[in-house]
Design a protein around this motif. Sequence first.
Motif, PDB file in Angstrom:
ATOM      1  N   ASP A 174       0.839  -1.199   0.000  1.00 25.94           N
ATOM      2  CA  ASP A 174       0.000   0.000   0.000  1.00 25.94           C
ATOM      3  C   ASP A 174       0.875   1.251   0.000  1.00 25.94           C
ATOM      4  O   ASP A 174       1.915   1.305   0.658  1.00 25.94           O
ATOM      5  N   THR A 175       0.447   2.268  -0.745  1.00 27.95           N
ATOM      6  CA  THR A 175       1.175   3.532  -0.765  1.00 27.95           C
ATOM      7  C   THR A 175       0.872   4.326   0.495  1.00 27.95           C
ATOM      8  O   THR A 175      -0.290   4.512   0.860  1.00 27.95           O
ATOM      9  N   VAL A 176       1.918   4.784   1.166  1.00 27.87           N
ATOM     10  CA  VAL A 176       1.764   5.596   2.367  1.00 27.87           C
ATOM     11  C   VAL A 176       1.764   7.075   1.992  1.00 27.87           C
ATOM     12  O   VAL A 176       0.856   7.827   2.340  1.00 27.87           O
ATOM     13  N   VAL A 177       2.771   7.503   1.288  1.00 31.50           N
ATOM     14  CA  VAL A 177       2.891   8.911   0.905  1.00 31.50           C
ATOM     15  C   VAL A 177       3.802   9.016  -0.311  1.00 31.50           C
ATOM     16  O   VAL A 177       4.652   8.139  -0.545  1.00 31.50           O
ATOM     17  N   GLU A 178       3.602  10.049  -1.079  1.00 28.66           N
ATOM     18  CA  GLU A 178       4.449  10.307  -2.243  1.00 28.66           C
ATOM     19  C   GLU A 178       4.916  11.754  -2.198  1.00 28.66           C
ATOM     20  O   GLU A 178       4.122  12.669  -1.959  1.00 28.66           O
ATOM     21  N   THR A 179       6.206  11.961  -2.372  1.00 29.72           N
ATOM     22  CA  THR A 179       6.749  13.313  -2.471  1.00 29.72           C
ATOM     23  C   THR A 179       6.999  13.625  -3.940  1.00 29.72           C
ATOM     24  O   THR A 179       7.454  12.766  -4.692  1.00 29.72           O
ATOM     25  N   ARG A 180       6.685  14.838  -4.323  1.00 30.49           N
ATOM     26  CA  ARG A 180       6.864  15.246  -5.716  1.00 30.49           C
ATOM     27  C   ARG A 180       7.636  16.547  -5.789  1.00 30.49           C
ATOM     28  O   ARG A 180       7.448  17.441  -4.962  1.00 30.49           O
ATOM     29  N   GLY A 181       8.502  16.653  -6.752  1.00 26.90           N
ATOM     30  CA  GLY A 181       9.280  17.863  -6.965  1.00 26.90           C
ATOM     31  C   GLY A 181       9.497  18.101  -8.444  1.00 26.90           C
ATOM     32  O   GLY A 181       9.157  17.260  -9.278  1.00 26.90           O
ATOM     33  N   ARG A 182      10.073  19.236  -8.765  1.00 29.93           N
ATOM     34  CA  ARG A 182      10.306  19.561 -10.169  1.00 29.93           C
ATOM     35  C   ARG A 182      11.398  18.681 -10.768  1.00 29.93           C
ATOM     36  O   ARG A 182      11.303  18.259 -11.919  1.00 29.93           O
ATOM     37  N   ALA A 183      12.433  18.404  -9.976  1.00 30.64           N
ATOM     38  CA  ALA A 183      13.511  17.544 -10.456  1.00 30.64           C
ATOM     39  C   ALA A 183      13.042  16.089 -10.458  1.00 30.64           C
ATOM     40  O   ALA A 183      12.334  15.663  -9.539  1.00 30.64           O
ATOM     41  N   PRO A 184      13.405  15.314 -11.479  1.00 28.22           N
ATOM     42  CA  PRO A 184      12.946  13.920 -11.560  1.00 28.22           C
ATOM     43  C   PRO A 184      13.282  13.099 -10.320  1.00 28.22           C
ATOM     44  O   PRO A 184      12.484  12.276  -9.872  1.00 28.22           O
ATOM     45  N   ASP A 185      14.480  13.313  -9.735  1.00 35.61           N
ATOM     46  CA  ASP A 185      14.873  12.505  -8.586  1.00 35.61           C
ATOM     47  C   ASP A 185      14.227  12.974  -7.290  1.00 35.61           C
ATOM     48  O   ASP A 185      14.452  12.388  -6.228  1.00 35.61           O
ATOM     49  N   ALA A 186      13.408  14.032  -7.349  1.00 34.82           N
ATOM     50  CA  ALA A 186      12.737  14.518  -6.143  1.00 34.82           C
ATOM     51  C   ALA A 186      11.427  13.791  -5.887  1.00 34.82           C
ATOM     52  O   ALA A 186      10.862  13.885  -4.801  1.00 34.82           O
ATOM     53  N   THR A 187      10.929  13.062  -6.871  1.00 35.52           N
ATOM     54  CA  THR A 187       9.683  12.318  -6.723  1.00 35.52           C
ATOM     55  C   THR A 187       9.981  10.934  -6.163  1.00 35.52           C
ATOM     56  O   THR A 187      10.794  10.200  -6.713  1.00 35.52           O
ATOM     57  N   GLN A 188       9.336  10.612  -5.058  1.00 35.78           N
ATOM     58  CA  GLN A 188       9.569   9.325  -4.418  1.00 35.78           C
ATOM     59  C   GLN A 188       8.296   8.834  -3.769  1.00 35.78           C
ATOM     60  O   GLN A 188       7.555   9.604  -3.161  1.00 35.78           O
ATOM     61  N   THR A 189       8.049   7.540  -3.918  1.00 35.70           N
ATOM     62  CA  THR A 189       6.865   6.919  -3.332  1.00 35.70           C
ATOM     63  C   THR A 189       7.287   6.019  -2.175  1.00 35.70           C
ATOM     64  O   THR A 189       8.194   5.198  -2.320  1.00 35.70           O
ATOM     65  N   TYR A 190       6.627   6.192  -1.038  1.00 33.93           N
ATOM     66  CA  TYR A 190       6.904   5.372   0.133  1.00 33.93           C
ATOM     67  C   TYR A 190       5.739   4.421   0.336  1.00 33.93           C
ATOM     68  O   TYR A 190       4.589   4.854   0.434  1.00 33.93           O
ATOM     69  N   GLY A 191       6.022   3.126   0.388  1.00 33.18           N
ATOM     70  CA  GLY A 191       4.967   2.144   0.529  1.00 33.18           C
ATOM     71  C   GLY A 191       5.116   1.318   1.791  1.00 33.18           C
ATOM     72  O   GLY A 191       6.196   1.274   2.410  1.00 33.18           O
ATOM     73  N   ALA A 192       4.035   0.658   2.193  1.00 35.95           N
ATOM     74  CA  ALA A 192       4.071  -0.237   3.351  1.00 35.95           C
ATOM     75  C   ALA A 192       4.936  -1.441   3.004  1.00 35.95           C
ATOM     76  O   ALA A 192       4.968  -1.900   1.856  1.00 35.95           O
ATOM     77  N   ASP A 193       5.606  -1.964   4.023  1.00 36.57           N
ATOM     78  CA  ASP A 193       6.566  -3.048   3.773  1.00 36.57           C
ATOM     79  C   ASP A 193       6.073  -4.342   4.386  1.00 36.57           C
ATOM     80  O   ASP A 193       5.197  -5.003   3.857  1.00 36.57           O
ATOM     81  N   HIS A 194       6.593  -4.688   5.551  1.00 34.93           N
ATOM     82  CA  HIS A 194       6.326  -6.019   6.078  1.00 34.93           C
ATOM     83  C   HIS A 194       5.957  -6.040   7.557  1.00 34.93           C
ATOM     84  O   HIS A 194       5.867  -7.102   8.152  1.00 34.93           O
ATOM     85  N   LYS A 195       5.741  -4.867   8.149  1.00 41.95           N
ATOM     86  CA  LYS A 195       5.532  -4.847   9.594  1.00 41.95           C
ATOM     87  C   LYS A 195       4.055  -4.794   9.998  1.00 41.95           C
ATOM     88  O   LYS A 195       3.730  -4.441  11.104  1.00 41.95           O
ATOM     89  N   GLN A 196       3.192  -5.144   9.067  1.00 36.68           N
ATOM     90  CA  GLN A 196       1.759  -5.076   9.394  1.00 36.68           C
ATOM     91  C   GLN A 196       1.460  -5.923  10.622  1.00 36.68           C
ATOM     92  O   GLN A 196       1.932  -7.059  10.754  1.00 36.68           O
ATOM     93  N   GLN A 197       0.685  -5.361  11.546  1.00 39.67           N
ATOM     94  CA  GLN A 197       0.359  -6.066  12.799  1.00 39.67           C
ATOM     95  C   GLN A 197      -0.877  -6.942  12.622  1.00 39.67           C
ATOM     96  O   GLN A 197      -1.825  -6.528  11.977  1.00 39.67           O
TER      97      GLN A 197
END
Length: 280
Positions: free
Chosen positions: A257-280
Amino acid sequence: MRSPDCQPVARWGVTVLAALMLGTSPLPAQARSNYEALQTFSAVLNYIRVNYVDTVQYTQLVRAAVDGVLRSLDPHSRFVPREDVARMEALARGELGSVGLVLEDVDAVPTVLTVIAGSPADRKGVMAGDRLVAVDDTTIAGLEAKAVELRLAGRRGSKVTLALERGPRLEPQAYRVTLKRDPVEQHAVPLARMLDDGTGYVWLAEFTEHAPDETEQALSRLRREGARQLLLDLRGNPGGLLGQGVEVSDLFLDPGDTVVETRGRAPDATQTYGADHKQQ
């Protein structure tokens, strides 16, 4: 005072009329425009330094200009000097004492967002919503909340006097408190308990470095105590570290699942943070 290119200047300010003489330049139009803007800025700073009624330094003017530029962008961008970063790190390591206040800017006034339980400010009755007016008889008008928080930190055992206001702005209740700076143990999860036979309660006060571990430990303990549902209390939480916020979210979301996405003008400024493996 009067200058050849300016109208008379009142004591409380300066008026600058600048005419920059630029010769023929091979620079593109946009580059020339940028250069002219920087030249104007430099001319204004120099004129103020030389002619303003009070003595001012370039460092003061440049810092004020930088702060003004960042405020014009959005409410979250700010400049943190290197010495302030070192002070924040020393505070986090417990090398400096604190009064236990978390501040936020409300209508450009440093205002108490959170009072850490058991802290010097808590023991003296400071409350969330109180407005900070002065520190050691020095007004803090114009200072940002985070800068004031750093000013409140200092040598362990030293004292600081705060002037505060409470209630309506037109008829506030003014009061003063003198606080002794102490090491303040600030937990990301100050409280976790069962509300009834099946409901767990977790107060997540801030997304600090230890927030994911403290939250995970609280969830595990509440589950052992029989919690089948959870009330996660984020009231008064001022935010904090992005990575730790993602890790806390990871405890409740499905992997991928996507948690948050950061976006910027530079291509490398865009990053998506997703849920990993620690679901309770």
